[in-house]
Design a protein around this motif. Sequence first.
Motif, PDB file in Angstrom:
ATOM      1  N   PRO A   1      -0.336   1.298  -5.485  1.00 46.86           N
ATOM      2  CA  PRO A   1       0.194   2.205  -6.518  1.00 46.86           C
ATOM      3  C   PRO A   1      -0.576   2.173  -7.837  1.00 46.86           C
ATOM      4  O   PRO A   1      -0.831   3.225  -8.420  1.00 46.86           O
ATOM      5  N   ASP A   2      -0.980   0.965  -8.302  1.00 46.73           N
ATOM      6  CA  ASP A   2      -1.612   0.937  -9.626  1.00 46.73           C
ATOM      7  C   ASP A   2      -3.054   1.451  -9.600  1.00 46.73           C
ATOM      8  O   ASP A   2      -3.718   1.474 -10.617  1.00 46.73           O
ATOM      9  N   GLN A   3      -3.533   1.837  -8.417  1.00 45.77           N
ATOM     10  CA  GLN A   3      -4.863   2.457  -8.347  1.00 45.77           C
ATOM     11  C   GLN A   3      -4.756   3.974  -8.437  1.00 45.77           C
ATOM     12  O   GLN A   3      -5.767   4.676  -8.390  1.00 45.77           O
ATOM     13  N   LEU A   4      -3.526   4.486  -8.537  1.00 53.72           N
ATOM     14  CA  LEU A   4      -3.312   5.937  -8.542  1.00 53.72           C
ATOM     15  C   LEU A   4      -2.935   6.424  -9.938  1.00 53.72           C
ATOM     16  O   LEU A   4      -2.440   5.663 -10.762  1.00 53.72           O
ATOM     17  N   SER A   5      -3.154   7.712 -10.166  1.00 51.73           N
ATOM     18  CA  SER A   5      -2.695   8.310 -11.423  1.00 51.73           C
ATOM     19  C   SER A   5      -1.183   8.456 -11.381  1.00 51.73           C
ATOM     20  O   SER A   5      -0.570   8.357 -10.315  1.00 51.73           O
ATOM     21  N   GLY A   6      -0.573   8.699 -12.537  1.00 53.49           N
ATOM     22  CA  GLY A   6       0.881   8.869 -12.591  1.00 53.49           C
ATOM     23  C   GLY A   6       1.354   9.987 -11.682  1.00 53.49           C
ATOM     24  O   GLY A   6       2.353   9.850 -10.970  1.00 53.49           O
ATOM     25  N   GLY A   7       0.618  11.094 -11.704  1.00 51.82           N
ATOM     26  CA  GLY A   7       1.011  12.226 -10.870  1.00 51.82           C
ATOM     27  C   GLY A   7       0.951  11.887  -9.388  1.00 51.82           C
ATOM     28  O   GLY A   7       1.844  12.251  -8.616  1.00 51.82           O
ATOM     29  N   GLN A   8      -0.112  11.150  -9.015  1.00 51.11           N
ATOM     30  CA  GLN A   8      -0.229  10.745  -7.610  1.00 51.11           C
ATOM     31  C   GLN A   8       0.885   9.784  -7.236  1.00 51.11           C
ATOM     32  O   GLN A   8       1.490   9.891  -6.165  1.00 51.11           O
ATOM     33  N   GLN A   9       1.198   8.845  -8.149  1.00 53.83           N
ATOM     34  CA  GLN A   9       2.264   7.880  -7.866  1.00 53.83           C
ATOM     35  C   GLN A   9       3.591   8.609  -7.662  1.00 53.83           C
ATOM     36  O   GLN A   9       4.359   8.288  -6.756  1.00 53.83           O
TER      37      GLN A   9
ATOM     38  N   SER B   1       0.849  -1.184   0.000  1.00 54.92           N
ATOM     39  CA  SER B   1       0.000   0.000   0.000  1.00 54.92           C
ATOM     40  C   SER B   1       0.890   1.242   0.000  1.00 54.92           C
ATOM     41  O   SER B   1       2.089   1.165   0.267  1.00 54.92           O
ATOM     42  N   VAL B   2       0.267   2.385  -0.294  1.00 56.16           N
ATOM     43  CA  VAL B   2       1.001   3.651  -0.292  1.00 56.16           C
ATOM     44  C   VAL B   2       1.698   3.860   1.053  1.00 56.16           C
ATOM     45  O   VAL B   2       2.892   4.169   1.112  1.00 56.16           O
ATOM     46  N   LEU B   3       0.940   3.625   2.126  1.00 57.18           N
ATOM     47  CA  LEU B   3       1.500   3.851   3.462  1.00 57.18           C
ATOM     48  C   LEU B   3       2.716   2.954   3.718  1.00 57.18           C
ATOM     49  O   LEU B   3       3.750   3.397   4.203  1.00 57.18           O
ATOM     50  N   ARG B   4       2.582   1.673   3.332  1.00 53.86           N
ATOM     51  CA  ARG B   4       3.669   0.710   3.551  1.00 53.86           C
ATOM     52  C   ARG B   4       4.890   1.079   2.693  1.00 53.86           C
ATOM     53  O   ARG B   4       6.022   0.942   3.148  1.00 53.86           O
ATOM     54  N   ASN B   5       4.639   1.546   1.468  1.00 57.97           N
ATOM     55  CA  ASN B   5       5.728   2.023   0.616  1.00 57.97           C
ATOM     56  C   ASN B   5       6.549   3.085   1.335  1.00 57.97           C
ATOM     57  O   ASN B   5       7.775   3.111   1.245  1.00 57.97           O
ATOM     58  N   ILE B   6       5.836   3.981   2.039  1.00 57.56           N
ATOM     59  CA  ILE B   6       6.508   5.111   2.670  1.00 57.56           C
ATOM     60  C   ILE B   6       7.171   4.726   3.987  1.00 57.56           C
ATOM     61  O   ILE B   6       8.249   5.201   4.311  1.00 57.56           O
ATOM     62  N   THR B   7       6.519   3.822   4.753  1.00 56.53           N
ATOM     63  CA  THR B   7       7.046   3.523   6.090  1.00 56.53           C
ATOM     64  C   THR B   7       8.107   2.430   6.082  1.00 56.53           C
ATOM     65  O   THR B   7       8.823   2.268   7.066  1.00 56.53           O
ATOM     66  N   LEU B   8       8.224   1.680   4.960  1.00 60.51           N
ATOM     67  CA  LEU B   8       9.154   0.543   4.941  1.00 60.51           C
ATOM     68  C   LEU B   8      10.577   0.945   5.325  1.00 60.51           C
ATOM     69  O   LEU B   8      11.159   0.395   6.263  1.00 60.51           O
ATOM     70  N   ALA B   9      11.133   1.920   4.594  1.00 59.65           N
ATOM     71  CA  ALA B   9      12.530   2.282   4.827  1.00 59.65           C
ATOM     72  C   ALA B   9      12.740   2.933   6.205  1.00 59.65           C
ATOM     73  O   ALA B   9      13.682   2.564   6.916  1.00 59.65           O
ATOM     74  N   PRO B  10      11.883   3.891   6.623  1.00 62.30           N
ATOM     75  CA  PRO B  10      12.091   4.448   7.967  1.00 62.30           C
ATOM     76  C   PRO B  10      12.108   3.369   9.045  1.00 62.30           C
ATOM     77  O   PRO B  10      12.895   3.442   9.990  1.00 62.30           O
TER      78      PRO B  10
END
Lengths: 302, 259
Positions: free
Chosen positions: B148-156, B107-116
């Motif tokens: 990610p694939d549920q978002l537009s390119g700009g959102q991604q 998910s978007v959230l997991r994408n962001i929190t993985l590295a931190p």
Amino acid sequence: MAALSHREGAGDPPAPSRVLTRREVWLRQQRRRAALIAASSMTAVLLAVVLIVPRTPGWPTVKKTFFNGARFRQDFPDLLGYLWTDVKLFLTCVPFILIWGVALAMMRNIRNPALFPLRAFAAAYTDLFRGIPVILTIYLVGFGIPALGLKGEFHLLWFGGRWNSAYLWGPVALILAYSAYVAEVFRSGIEGIHESQRAGARSLGLTQTQTMRHVVLPQAARRVVPPLMNDMLSLQKDVALLSLLGVYELFRRAQVIKDRTFNYTPYVVAAVIFLILTIPETRLVDWYSARHRRRTGGSQVA
Amino acid sequence: MNGATPKVEIRNLRKSFGTKAHRRTVLHDICLDIGEHEVVCLIGASGSGKSTMLRCINMLEPVDDGEIWLHGTGGAVDLAEPGLDPDPIRRRIGMVFQSYNLFPHMSVLRNITLAPMKVLGRSAGDAKATAMHLLQRLGLADKADAYPDQLSGGQQQRVAIVRALAMQPELMLLDEITAALDPVLVGEVLNVVREMRNDGMTMVLATHEMGFAREIADLVCFLQDGVILESAPPAQLFTEPQHAETRDFLARVIASGRL
């Protein structure tokens, strides 16, 4: 019309139009034509088989020895009981094959020069066991290792027995052979993950191991499910090869009945029983593959 | 530049690809200073070496020769030093790619929190709070649970920027981040870059958006065949280019309607 009725706030959904467009008429004709061709060619083939086969000189004998109704009714429940042995052997092999297969695939992906021997080992291993017919691996392992004269007993999941038992070395042979196939499937899955995914992960400071664990492997695992299920289907059938070592399973039982009655019907029964098991599995693989294709995009070409 | 202390000093950077027999040099003796809080735009035709330069700074490509000094609170490190562990460096440098490179299975959230969580060892709650705060700022809070694939390119691409920002980097490298977007979506991504600039983020952009480079950059470098032919503040480079090649490139950009 539909849009209009919505705008007017009518509660009912708009009724479908009775009039077909030119395109719909054409598509319907195409479907009818395809169905007609399929049905007539199917009938022609079946008719040929039904008419020709009974006219062959050996048919009366074949009918009696292979398709004996009385024997079929008698052997079916007997043989069905032995199916469970095949399923148990299969289920015992699967976890070992998957774990060992993933381990081999990971070894082949090692880039650290210090661990080159592991990488070379994995490459040699897959070359070896993919290159030997399964039946030879079963013979060599299944007869070769017990010939060492091992003593004592082992206990493992459902199976237990002597250390020189075919029930131990037969499954081991299948695990050795199939893990090589599965390793290749996993390796292609890992290599199929685009380099940009690795770049994305590494740019965030994830280590190589973390990148593999959190980014590459989960995506690869999803992709390899259809080919993996195919391999498992082959494994389910190849369990019957263990009968050559004396494992008393479905095929072996059919052989024993045949030897006693001089009638080949038990083989047909065994084939039917395998089909009862594998056809649902095949459909499951097809269904999953189709779903996977749909999800990863790409439409069918006309 | 503007008297700012340098964040990155690149000295005689050289990089080539290929085997000994077929060697293709993509960066020739690059020298560049990037000041703290400065925005540097790299412009030039495709294949001129812009992306390779960014990838060298993030240690995604090993360099052949030269020095890349990264200055920070703990002193300076030479990123071109052979054998240097890249992981501690990369957590200080954020990078955003042309193709977003989001992880499609998270998910978007997991994408962001993985590295931190995995790299910095932050707690799940802590990492989530930072991620949600950033998503909120970029108007993406309602997309936290989307894939990610549920978002537009700009959102991604904005999520990819948030993912990099969540590591609280000292430096951001943006590699043609709007090149894969349709013109309508370019604006929303560039707005984020403007905001990062206003927050004082040090950034290096490889870009084909000349108008944007002109607006946002402190320094514009024109690359051709792996050489920085000309570098100057945008007002100067875009109005009075010194080199014939720069003039030629800008003329072609204008002819294609992109300036």
